[in-house]
Design an enzyme around this catalytic site. Structure first.
Site, mmCIF file in Angstrom:
data_model
loop_
_atom_site.group_PDB
_atom_site.id
_atom_site.type_symbol
_atom_site.label_atom_id
_atom_site.label_comp_id
_atom_site.label_asym_id
_atom_site.label_seq_id
_atom_site.Cartn_x
_atom_site.Cartn_y
_atom_site.Cartn_z
ATOM 1 C CG ASP A 106 20.469 -14.327 11.337
ATOM 2 O OD1 ASP A 106 19.639 -13.455 11.016
ATOM 3 O OD2 ASP A 106 21.670 -14.079 11.487
ATOM 4 C CB SER A 171 15.810 -1.125 0.712
ATOM 5 O OG SER A 171 15.644 -1.378 2.069
ATOM 6 C CG HIS A 255 -5.691 1.676 -0.550
ATOM 7 N ND1 HIS A 255 -6.265 2.701 0.156
ATOM 8 C CD2 HIS A 255 -5.907 0.557 0.163
ATOM 9 C CE1 HIS A 255 -6.819 2.212 1.244
ATOM 10 N NE2 HIS A 255 -6.622 0.908 1.269
ATOM 11 C CD GLU A 257 3.910 2.123 1.370
ATOM 12 O OE1 GLU A 257 4.208 1.073 0.771
ATOM 13 O OE2 GLU A 257 4.594 2.619 2.277
ATOM 14 C CB SER A 270 -2.181 -8.309 17.953
ATOM 15 O OG SER A 270 -3.049 -7.594 17.129
ATOM 16 C CG HIS A 304 -10.380 4.809 -1.893
ATOM 17 N ND1 HIS A 304 -10.509 3.757 -1.025
ATOM 18 C CD2 HIS A 304 -9.120 5.257 -1.711
ATOM 19 C CE1 HIS A 304 -9.395 3.595 -0.352
ATOM 20 N NE2 HIS A 304 -8.539 4.501 -0.744
HETATM 21 FE FE1 HAS Z 1 -7.293 6.285 3.934
HETATM 22 C C1 HAS Z 1 -6.883 8.901 1.710
HETATM 23 C C2 HAS Z 1 -10.440 5.708 2.728
HETATM 24 C C3 HAS Z 1 -7.613 3.549 6.008
HETATM 25 C C4 HAS Z 1 -3.968 6.525 4.751
HETATM 26 N N1 HAS Z 1 -5.728 7.489 3.375
HETATM 27 C C5 HAS Z 1 -5.777 8.524 2.462
HETATM 28 C C6 HAS Z 1 -4.492 9.146 2.383
HETATM 29 C C7 HAS Z 1 -3.659 8.457 3.213
HETATM 30 C C8 HAS Z 1 -4.453 7.415 3.826
HETATM 31 C C9 HAS Z 1 -2.181 8.717 3.446
HETATM 32 O O1 HAS Z 1 -12.105 6.533 0.273
HETATM 33 C C10 HAS Z 1 -4.162 10.381 1.550
HETATM 34 C C11 HAS Z 1 -3.342 10.080 0.343
HETATM 35 C C12 HAS Z 1 -3.021 11.359 -0.370
HETATM 36 O O2 HAS Z 1 -1.928 11.888 -0.146
HETATM 37 O O3 HAS Z 1 -3.884 11.840 -1.111
HETATM 38 N N2 HAS Z 1 -8.759 4.917 4.317
HETATM 39 C C13 HAS Z 1 -9.974 4.882 3.745
HETATM 40 C C14 HAS Z 1 -10.771 3.801 4.349
HETATM 41 C C15 HAS Z 1 -9.953 3.195 5.266
HETATM 42 C C16 HAS Z 1 -8.700 3.905 5.229
HETATM 43 C C17 HAS Z 1 -12.195 3.441 4.039
HETATM 44 N N3 HAS Z 1 -6.035 5.247 5.146
HETATM 45 C C18 HAS Z 1 -6.356 4.139 5.900
HETATM 46 C C19 HAS Z 1 -5.204 3.665 6.609
HETATM 47 C C20 HAS Z 1 -4.168 4.510 6.248
HETATM 48 C C21 HAS Z 1 -4.719 5.486 5.332
HETATM 49 C C22 HAS Z 1 -5.175 2.463 7.519
HETATM 50 C C23 HAS Z 1 -2.727 4.516 6.659
HETATM 51 C C24 HAS Z 1 -2.241 3.924 7.703
HETATM 52 N N4 HAS Z 1 -8.431 7.141 2.524
HETATM 53 C C25 HAS Z 1 -9.673 6.728 2.136
HETATM 54 C C26 HAS Z 1 -10.124 7.530 0.981
HETATM 55 C C27 HAS Z 1 -9.097 8.430 0.690
HETATM 56 C C28 HAS Z 1 -8.058 8.162 1.675
HETATM 57 C C29 HAS Z 1 -11.374 7.427 0.233
HETATM 58 C C30 HAS Z 1 -9.059 9.489 -0.431
HETATM 59 C C31 HAS Z 1 -9.489 10.806 0.075
HETATM 60 C C32 HAS Z 1 -9.253 11.857 -0.968
HETATM 61 O O4 HAS Z 1 -10.254 12.451 -1.416
HETATM 62 O O5 HAS Z 1 -8.106 12.128 -1.332
HETATM 63 C C33 HAS Z 1 -10.327 1.991 6.104
HETATM 64 O O6 HAS Z 1 -9.314 1.020 6.069
HETATM 65 C C34 HAS Z 1 -10.651 2.343 7.526
HETATM 66 C C35 HAS Z 1 -11.351 1.218 8.216
HETATM 67 C C36 HAS Z 1 -11.444 1.410 9.716
HETATM 68 C C37 HAS Z 1 -12.538 1.781 10.396
HETATM 69 C C38 HAS Z 1 -12.499 1.952 11.880
HETATM 70 C C39 HAS Z 1 -12.742 0.704 12.665
HETATM 71 C C40 HAS Z 1 -14.015 0.015 12.316
HETATM 72 C C41 HAS Z 1 -15.045 -0.160 13.165
HETATM 73 C C42 HAS Z 1 -16.248 -0.858 12.638
HETATM 74 C C43 HAS Z 1 -17.473 -0.010 12.575
HETATM 75 C C44 HAS Z 1 -17.373 1.085 11.585
HETATM 76 C C45 HAS Z 1 -18.242 1.234 10.535
HETATM 77 C C46 HAS Z 1 -18.171 2.470 9.674
HETATM 78 C C47 HAS Z 1 -19.302 0.232 10.234
HETATM 79 C C48 HAS Z 1 -13.817 2.105 9.724
HETATM 80 C C49 HAS Z 1 -15.015 0.288 14.589
HETATM 81 C C50 HAS Z 1 -19.197 3.484 10.113
HETATM 82 C C51 HAS Z 1 -19.105 4.690 9.259
HETATM 83 C C52 HAS Z 1 -19.401 5.948 9.606
HETATM 84 C C53 HAS Z 1 -19.138 7.067 8.645
HETATM 85 C C54 HAS Z 1 -19.961 6.339 10.938
HETATM 86 CU CU CU Z 2 -6.628 4.453 -0.102
#
Ligand code: HAS
Ligand code: CU
Length: 635
Positions: A106, A171, A255, A257, A270, A304
């Site tokens: 448990d 909770s 964040h 969260e 996974s 951010h």
């Molecule tokens: Fe987010 C706003 C940045 C992940 C959820 N996010 C939100 C809101 C929610 C949310 C609910 O920087 C809105 C909140 C509200 O009500 O105002 N978020 C990120 C970044 C990641 C990220 C950088 N977010 C999440 C996850 C969430 C979530 C996970 C929930 C499950 N997010 C933001 C930002 C805002 C934001 C700002 C504010 C926007 C605003 O103005 O209000 C990272 O964790 C994501 C990482 C994942 C990847 C994909 C896989 C990676 C690979 C590697 C290669 C990729 C590269 C990047 C080298 C990146 C495949 C290349 C870049 C290029 C552009 C091509």
């Molecule tokens: Cu965030």
């Protein structure tokens, strides 16, 4: 798949299955199932709220709901999906799975576990029911103060929100301490940390995020509660309060969260990906470390969400950099999943479809996240539908897809029966198409300047087509969810009988009957590797995998007892195993606590004497039931 004709039809995990047994249960598996059903109920509620919103936005200048009703709908949709759906769906798996995966009978504190569930249920109803009278919270899921102080939000709406979130926080915190203790103390002999299944690992990380992040929002809410009820001035700008205090506190919680929401889903896929590729998870150690890194970095990026408030170049640059860094450990996970599938014998069963769906959809959402991480780019996107697109790809395409994957995968363990594969495939495709049709166009409407949180808009701004597409996609999602529910309830009754291990899976939970007996393991297993069942049945799959993170003798001082599959079903009594007594006392403690905290709303409704008397009575009842709980025998 191993067929199951040889297995008897599934039986319930305890002899007693009446209503009373559910109200008084302290069995982690049953509590997990209660979480599952309750969260699915709230999924319907949150989904209905979204459907009404999308109907209102389908075309310019519709009047399906008023502006005020729309405010309540988006506030409750966000609050519901985050706190009442995704977190509790994860909790359903923490409860059901963690003890099974680590070979325990448990959780550490079974009654506290029941308490967490009942607090969630009552708190969820408390915050949700007001929408029936259109007096629901209306300040957004982020509830920005000072806009949510009494001066700007005089009604009861925000009171329900502040008090409801306080209740739900209790909770989550109770559950987090419970699971941390469980994982640290109750692992079977030989189950070293680096042999734990990845779901348990990611859940472990999440519990730390909960205990570090929730106190911050608790403080923010206490300030707000005092401002609203007792005239303090924490958020009163005229009295010298910092206008950004709430935003900082909220996002320091907010964040982390979002990773609390995604990491359990990462854990579930996974488990699924190796299984349906018939290969061990690629880079297990790196997967663990990247999960921990995501947790750490997640505490350093909160601002951010505040690039538009004018923090200045230094702060903007720092938060931009930390935000970009998070893409690295997250990308590591994505690539490891892909390498896990590489060269595997892939079987596209429903759990696998959803897991691959997560990889694709989450990556889209992650990349728009990285676009937000650059302040000049974010200034164009912030407060537009582009952000809405981002977070639905990560939350729906990521968290929800991962959880669906987990439901299809673990349904046979929970119920003893398999879900229907054809309906699962239909659900997947409707879901996949519906989700992209709903959320992809939001990138465009956002870039064309459509703000978030507006209840209607004028024609001629180029938004009509995209809004129509989003609304049609939503209707498709409604249909897909109905298919899921039909499959779920139909399979519950008449699905194919599963047996112990329908997927030929590698971890401990598949060694015991489905559904498991209340004591889980007749004999606590001794674990010698990360993939005990594959070592046993398919040694060729684990050949060459380094199992040597610690030797069994090191951990237990004993020699390994070989794992075997348990097939007999005997009662705990027959086996002489002491099990915790069922008790309804935690339910009462939870009920009175929720009524006591929720009773604060009376402050503005009744004379002070009535208010104080009610609260004291409820407090006395809560303390009384807590006393009864703590003094009754355990087993
Ligand atoms: Fe987010 C706003 C940045 C992940 C959820 N996010 C939100 C809101 C929610 C949310 C609910 O920087 C809105 C909140 C509200 O009500 O105002 N978020 C990120 C970044 C990641 C990220 C950088 N977010 C999440 C996850 C969430 C979530 C996970 C929930 C499950 N997010 C933001 C930002 C805002 C934001 C700002 C504010 C926007 C605003 O103005 O209000 C990272 O964790 C994501 C990482 C994942 C990847 C994909 C896989 C990676 C690979 C590697 C290669 C990729 C590269 C990047 C080298 C990146 C495949 C290349 C870049 C290029 C552009 C091509
Ligand atoms: Cu965030």
């Amino acid at each position: 798949m191993a067929t199951t004709a040889a297995h008897a039809a599934p039986v319930a995990s305890e002899e007693n299955t009446g209503l009373w047994s559910w109200l008084s249960t302290v069995d982690h598996k049953r509590i997990g199932i209660l979480y599952l059903y309750t969260a699915l109920f709230f999924l319907v509620v949150g989904g209905l709220e979204a459907t009404v919103m999308r109907t209102q936005l389908m075309k310019p200048n519709l009047t399906v709901v008023t502006a005020e009703q729309f405010n309540q709908l988006f506030t409750m949709h966000g609050t519901t999906m985050v706190f009442l759906v995704i977190m509790p769906l994860s909790a359903a798996f923490f409860n059901f799975l963690i003890p099974l995966q680590i070979g325990a009978r448990d959780v550490a504190f079974p009654r506290l576990n029941a308490f967490s569930y009942w607090v969630y249920l009552f708190g969820g109803l408390f915050i949700t029911l007001p929408i029936l009278g259109w007096i629901a919270p209306n300040g957004g899921w982020f509830g920005y103060a000072p806009l949510t102080t009494r001066a700007y939000a005089p009604g009861l709406n925000i009171d329900f929100w502040v008090l409801g979130l306080q209740i739900l926080g209790i909770s989550s915190l109770a559950a987090a301490f419970n699971f941390i203790t469980t994982i640290i103390n109750m692992r079977a002999p030989g189950m070293t940390l680096m042999r734990m299944p990845m779901f348990t690992w990611m859940s472990f990380v999440v519990q730390f995020l909960v205990i570090l992040a929730f106190p911050v929002i608790t403080i923010a809410l206490v300030f707000l509660q005092f401002d609203r009820f007792f005239g303090t001035q924490f958020y009163e700008i005229a009295a010298g309060a910092d206008p950004l205090l709430w935003q900082h506190l909220f996002w320091v919680f907010g964040h982390p969260e979002v990773y609390i929401l995604i990491l359990p889903a990462f854990g579930l896929v996974s488990e699924v990906l190796p299984n349906f590729s018939k290969k061990p998870l690629f880079g297990y150690n790196v997967m663990v470390y990247s999960g921990i890194m995501i947790g750490f970095l997640g505490f350093g990026v909160w601002a951010h969400h505040m690039f538009a408030v004018g923090m200045g170049a230094v702060a903007d640059t720092l938060f931009s950099l930390t935000t970009m860094l998070i893409a690295i450990p997250t990308g590591v996970k994505i690539f490891n999943w892909i390498f896990t599938m590489w060269g595997g014998q892939i079987r596209f069963a429903s759990p696998m479809k959803f897991a691959i769906g997560l990889i694709a959809m989450f990556t889209i959402g992650g990349i728009s996240g990285v676009m937000h991480s650059s302040p000049p780019s974010d200034l164009q996107q912030t407060d537009t539908y582009f952000v809405v697109a981002h977070f639905h790809y990560v939350l729906f395409g990521g968290a929800i897809m991962g959880i669906f994957s987990g439901i299809y995968f673990y349904f046979p363990k929970m119920t003893g029966r398999l879900m229907d594969e054809g309906l699962g495939t239909l659900h997947f495709w409707l879901n996949f198409i519906g989700l992209n049709l709903t959320f992809f166009p939001m990138h465009f409407s956002g870039m064309l300047g459509m703000p978030r949180r507006i209840y209607t808009y004028d024609a001629g701004q180029g938004w009509e087509l995209f809004n129509m597409m989003s609304t049609m996609g939503t209707y498709l999602l409604v249909v897909s969810t109905l298919v899921f529910f039909y499959n779920f309830f139909k399979s519950r009754v008449s699905g194919q009988v599963a047996g112990n291990d329908p997927w030929e899976a590698p971890t401990l939970e598949w060694s015991i009957p489905s559904p498991p007996p209340d004591y889980n393991f007749a004999q606590i297993p001794v674990v010698t590797s990360r993939y005990p069942l594959w070592d046993l049945k398919h040694p060729e799959k684990t050949a060459g995998v380094d199992h040597s993170s610690a030797s069994i003798e090191e951990v237990t001082g004993a020699h390994a007892v070989p794992m075997h599959e348990e097939t007999e079903r005997r009662t705990a009594k027959e086996l002489g195993l002491p099990m915790p007594f069922p008790t309804i006392k935690p339910l009462f403690t939870a009920l009175f606590m929720v009524l006591m905290i929720g009773g604060m709303v009376l402050k503005t409704l009744t004379p002070l004497s009535v208010f104080v008397a009610t609260l004291i009575t409820l407090a006395a009842l809560m303390v009384g039931s807590l006393y009864a709980w703590l003094t009754s025998p355990l087993e």
